[in-house]
Design a protein around this motif. Sequence first.
Motif, short mmCIF file in Angstrom:
data_model
loop_
_atom_site.label_atom_id
_atom_site.label_comp_id
_atom_site.label_asym_id
_atom_site.label_seq_id
_atom_site.Cartn_x
_atom_site.Cartn_y
_atom_site.Cartn_z
N ILE A 124 -35.52 -9.12 -33.07
CA ILE A 124 -36.14 -7.99 -33.77
C ILE A 124 -35.14 -6.83 -33.89
N LEU A 125 -34.49 -6.51 -32.79
CA LEU A 125 -33.53 -5.39 -32.79
C LEU A 125 -32.39 -5.64 -33.77
N LYS A 126 -31.82 -6.85 -33.74
CA LYS A 126 -30.69 -7.16 -34.61
C LYS A 126 -31.09 -7.18 -36.08
N ASN A 127 -32.28 -7.67 -36.37
CA ASN A 127 -32.67 -7.89 -37.76
C ASN A 127 -33.49 -6.76 -38.39
N LEU A 128 -34.11 -5.93 -37.58
CA LEU A 128 -34.94 -4.86 -38.15
C LEU A 128 -34.48 -3.45 -37.77
N VAL A 129 -33.94 -3.29 -36.60
CA VAL A 129 -33.59 -1.95 -36.12
C VAL A 129 -32.12 -1.62 -36.35
N HIS A 164 -25.71 -4.29 -25.86
CA HIS A 164 -26.91 -4.61 -25.09
C HIS A 164 -28.05 -5.08 -25.99
N SER A 165 -28.18 -4.47 -27.14
CA SER A 165 -29.33 -4.70 -28.01
C SER A 165 -29.02 -5.37 -29.34
N PHE A 166 -27.80 -5.21 -29.86
CA PHE A 166 -27.53 -5.60 -31.25
C PHE A 166 -26.53 -6.74 -31.41
N GLY A 167 -26.10 -7.37 -30.33
CA GLY A 167 -25.10 -8.43 -30.45
C GLY A 167 -23.71 -7.85 -30.58
N LYS A 168 -22.77 -8.66 -31.06
CA LYS A 168 -21.39 -8.20 -31.19
C LYS A 168 -21.29 -7.15 -32.28
N LEU A 169 -20.55 -6.08 -31.95
CA LEU A 169 -20.33 -4.99 -32.89
C LEU A 169 -18.84 -4.81 -33.11
N ASN A 170 -18.47 -4.38 -34.31
CA ASN A 170 -17.07 -4.05 -34.53
C ASN A 170 -16.84 -2.59 -34.09
#
Length: 150
Positions: free
Chosen positions: A62-67, A123-129
């Motif tokens: 939910i966090l990765k796809n909506l927030v 923590h919430s969104f997966g890998k970030l650049n």
Amino acid sequence: MKNIFQPSVNTEVIDRINRLEPGLPAKWGKMNASQMLAHCNVSYEMVYDDIHPKPNFFMKFILKNLVKAKVMSEKPYPKSSPTAPQFIITTEKDFAKEKARLIEYLNKTQELGEDYFDGKESHSFGKLNKSEWNILFYKHIDHHLAQFGV
């Protein structure tokens, strides 16, 4: 969007933090200055300290796809926008302690640099650049410092 990884921007943010005072009223929201500092520290606790539970698979989806898209946009956060439960600070906090912790986290982030964060798991969104990490760090703290007029 300013780049928190640039020394001059990091210094500017710390200077703004140093203009805060414990009794400074917020322009919006429910937190006092001490609670706001503790709230901002949560972002860094999730990076450096293992004290917050990680979201389960469903919640992370939910966090990765909506927030994530709203959080990662360069559009400023709306005033008094909702936040995740671990960011809600309702107890009184020690202003000096929270301020010192936040400055320490900012300096640690500056020392590690943007390359350290490029591809690092959030923590919430997966890998970030590194650009996404900058938005995550700078946009949040800028929002709350503006909340207190600094």
